[in-house]
Scaffold this motif. Structure first.
Motif, short mmCIF file in Angstrom:
data_model
loop_
_atom_site.label_atom_id
_atom_site.label_comp_id
_atom_site.label_asym_id
_atom_site.label_seq_id
_atom_site.Cartn_x
_atom_site.Cartn_y
_atom_site.Cartn_z
N LEU A 138 8.23 -5.73 0.24
CA LEU A 138 6.87 -5.06 0.75
C LEU A 138 7.20 -3.67 1.11
CD1 LEU A 138 4.05 -5.43 1.63
CD2 LEU A 138 4.83 -6.03 4.04
N ARG A 139 6.35 -2.92 0.58
CA ARG A 139 6.36 -1.43 0.74
C ARG A 139 5.12 -0.88 1.55
NH1 ARG A 139 5.71 3.23 -2.27
NH2 ARG A 139 4.19 3.82 -0.37
N GLY A 140 5.32 0.34 2.07
CA GLY A 140 4.45 0.94 3.00
C GLY A 140 5.07 2.17 3.63
N PRO B 247 0.83 -1.29 -0.04
CA PRO B 247 -0.05 -0.07 -0.11
C PRO B 247 0.92 1.20 0.16
CG PRO B 247 0.18 -0.84 2.17
CD PRO B 247 0.90 -1.93 1.34
N CYS B 248 0.45 2.49 -0.50
CA CYS B 248 1.02 3.56 -0.15
C CYS B 248 1.31 3.78 1.22
CB CYS B 248 0.13 4.79 -0.78
SG CYS B 248 0.95 6.50 -0.67
N ALA B 249 0.25 3.76 1.95
CA ALA B 249 0.58 3.92 3.42
C ALA B 249 0.24 2.77 4.33
CB ALA B 249 -0.15 5.43 3.79
N ILE C 179 15.69 1.62 3.10
CA ILE C 179 15.21 3.23 3.31
C ILE C 179 14.87 3.87 1.90
CG2 ILE C 179 15.94 5.36 4.31
CD1 ILE C 179 17.86 4.03 6.08
N GLN C 180 13.76 4.28 1.94
CA GLN C 180 13.20 5.04 0.73
C GLN C 180 13.46 6.58 0.88
OE1 GLN C 180 9.42 3.73 -1.25
NE2 GLN C 180 8.93 5.77 -1.60
N ILE C 181 13.97 7.14 -0.22
CA ILE C 181 14.06 8.74 -0.22
C ILE C 181 12.87 9.01 -1.35
CG2 ILE C 181 15.48 10.78 -0.71
CD1 ILE C 181 16.69 9.27 1.63
N ALA D 157 10.70 11.23 -3.89
CA ALA D 157 11.16 12.30 -5.18
C ALA D 157 11.09 13.82 -4.48
CB ALA D 157 9.77 12.19 -6.08
N ARG D 158 10.27 13.99 -3.58
CA ARG D 158 10.44 15.23 -3.11
C ARG D 158 11.70 15.64 -2.13
NH1 ARG D 158 6.06 13.07 -3.51
NH2 ARG D 158 4.21 13.99 -4.34
N ASN D 159 12.30 14.57 -1.78
CA ASN D 159 13.40 14.86 -1.05
C ASN D 159 14.86 14.27 -1.64
OD1 ASN D 159 13.16 15.89 1.75
ND2 ASN D 159 11.64 14.20 1.95
N VAL E 211 10.34 -3.50 -10.25
CA VAL E 211 9.12 -2.76 -10.44
C VAL E 211 8.55 -2.54 -9.42
CG1 VAL E 211 6.92 -2.63 -11.86
CG2 VAL E 211 9.02 -3.49 -12.92
N HIS E 212 8.02 -1.22 -9.20
CA HIS E 212 7.49 -0.69 -7.58
C HIS E 212 6.19 -0.44 -8.08
CE1 HIS E 212 6.58 2.46 -4.81
NE2 HIS E 212 7.80 2.08 -3.94
N ILE E 213 5.00 -1.16 -7.29
CA ILE E 213 3.75 -0.88 -7.60
C ILE E 213 2.98 -0.90 -6.42
CG2 ILE E 213 1.50 -2.06 -8.48
CD1 ILE E 213 3.41 -3.35 -10.81
N LEU F 60 16.20 5.33 -4.08
CA LEU F 60 16.46 6.69 -4.38
C LEU F 60 15.34 6.93 -5.43
CD1 LEU F 60 17.59 9.65 -3.71
CD2 LEU F 60 19.56 8.85 -5.39
N LYS F 61 14.44 7.61 -5.11
CA LYS F 61 13.56 8.16 -6.31
C LYS F 61 13.71 9.48 -6.87
CE LYS F 61 9.40 6.11 -5.74
NZ LYS F 61 7.80 6.05 -5.47
N ARG F 62 13.72 9.46 -8.18
CA ARG F 62 13.92 10.60 -9.13
C ARG F 62 12.88 12.04 -8.42
NH1 ARG F 62 13.50 10.99 -15.72
NH2 ARG F 62 14.79 12.90 -15.71
C1 PEP Z 1 5.54 6.81 -2.57
O1 PEP Z 1 6.21 5.78 -2.58
O2 PEP Z 1 4.30 6.49 -1.91
C2 PEP Z 1 5.75 8.21 -2.93
C3 PEP Z 1 5.34 9.10 -2.02
O3 PEP Z 1 6.48 8.25 -3.83
P1 PEP Z 1 7.33 9.63 -4.66
O4 PEP Z 1 8.18 9.88 -3.70
O5 PEP Z 1 7.84 9.02 -5.93
O6 PEP Z 1 6.23 10.58 -4.98
#
Ligand code: PEP
Ligand code: MN
Length: 345
Positions: A126-128, A102-104, A182-184, A186-188, A296-298, A207-209
């Motif tokens: 697993l992401r969340g 899930p997103c959250a 650890i996810q970074i 896009a905004r960061n 792939v991240h879904i 690390l997200k673009r």
């Molecule tokens: C997310 O993965 O839920 C997310 C907020 O992604 P992004 O930083 O790519 O907008």
């Protein structure tokens, strides 16, 4: 620059060179390969411009890296990076990280239900989100540490490595205690203090673009993490802002082969945040695997209408299962694998 050592160089010679570089005011990164050792020189190269490094015993060649990113570059490391992100799941070098969830994080039962379904479909990470970067301060901000605890609990129960976002350097120590990746977000992507802080941890980083970041910006951000000593960085294309509002963002699939030419780091694609539309996610996910993505991240939710964030873009578990089956076939065509996580011994 890279200092390539002679195949017969001794440990004493390597130590001597490293000490010498440190004395000149730069850092080193020693990588001992099967055939040779190479020493990456990190920092302001002007400090060594006139130093006759080639004359030091054991040195075969001194190769400048002309790109602004050094440790992330293909010149620095020719072969694809590949590493374990937890529970035996490998990402990179032909191994795909299939990140889903899930997103959250919203609660134990819903997280467990979604996690069980994506695990059964073949997701291996697993992401969340427990800390959510929301446009409005009045929107759900995430469950914080309670959410991290639930994610860890469900990840352990299902033997799945977990991935969650960190937004603030002050949260890094806490998030690091609970997560495998650890996810970074896009905004960061250009929050350089945050990048340096996660560079000090030993956790793999997704690390997200940034939404208006160039490919070079993305690689320079990865360089911050690598320069801190953390080598396990996974890049993620999640679309960039464009003039067209028929999709949430504009997915730049060319980033995958583009970055692969420039860097050894694994690259995954997030068609959920890129398109924002469930109908477009499966075709873009398949295209990402075909383009050479390392994963792939879904986002998946069993009841998108009740989701506390990003419900409109969530795939249902059945839709995820279908696209996973198809992605497995595409990956197979290119001789790439999706490892199943294994329980710790
Ligand atoms: C997310 O993965 O839920 C997310 C907020 O992604 P992004 O930083 O790519 O907008
Ligand atoms: Mn989201």
């Amino acid at each position: 620059m890279i200092i390539v050592l002679r195949p017969d160089s001794t440990t004493e010679q390597v130590d001597h060179i490293v000490e010498h570089i440190h004395r000149l005011g730069l850092k080193t990164d020693v990588s001992r390969g099967i055939k040779r050792t190479i020493i990456g020189v990190i920092g302001d190269e002007d400090l060594v411009r006139n130093a006759p490094l080639r004359a030091i015993p054991g040195v075969e060649e001194v190769v400048p890296i002309l790109k602004p990113f050094k440790l992330a570059s293909r010149e620095y490391q020719a072969e694809d990076s590949s590493f374990d992100v937890g529970f035996g799941v490998k990402v990179g070098g032909g191994h795909l990280g299939m990140i889903a969830g899930p997103c959250a994080i919203e609660g134990r039962e819903i997280l467990r239900e979604i996690a069980q379904s994506v695990r059964a479909s073949g997701a291996n990470i697993l992401r969340g989100g427990a800390y959510k970067p929301r446009t409005s301060p009045y929107s759900f901000q995430g469950l914080g540490e309670d959410g991290l605890k639930l994610l860890r609990e469900v990840g352990d129960e299902l033997s799945m490595p977990v991935c969650t976002e960190v937004m603030d350097p002050r949260q890094v120590e806490l998030v690091d205690q609970y997560t495998d990746i650890i996810q970074i977000g896009a905004r960061n992507m250009q929050n350089f203090n945050l990048l340096s802080e996660v560079g000090q941890t030993k956790r793999p980083v997704l690390l997200k673009r940034g939404m208006s970041a160039t490919v070079i910006d993305l690689l320079m951000s990865a360089e911050y993490i690598l320069a801190g000593g953390n080598k396990r960085v996974i890049l993620c294309e999640r679309g960039v802002r464009s003039f067209d509002n028929s999709t949430r963002n504009l997915l730049d699939l060319s980033l995958v082969p583009n970055v692969k030419g420039l860097s050894h780091l694994p690259v995954v694609v997030d068609p959920s945040h890129a398109t924002g539309r469930p109908a477009l996610i499966p075709p873009m996910a398949l295209a990402a695997v075909a383009a050479g993505a390392d994963g792939v991240h879904i986002e998946v939710h069993s009841c998108p209408e009740k989701a506390m964030s990003d419900g409109p873009q969530a795939l249902l578990p059945g839709q995820y299962q279908q696209v996973m089956d198809q992605m497995r076939k595409v990956a197979g065509l290119f001789g790439r694998q999706i490892n199943e996580p294994r329980a710790p011994r």
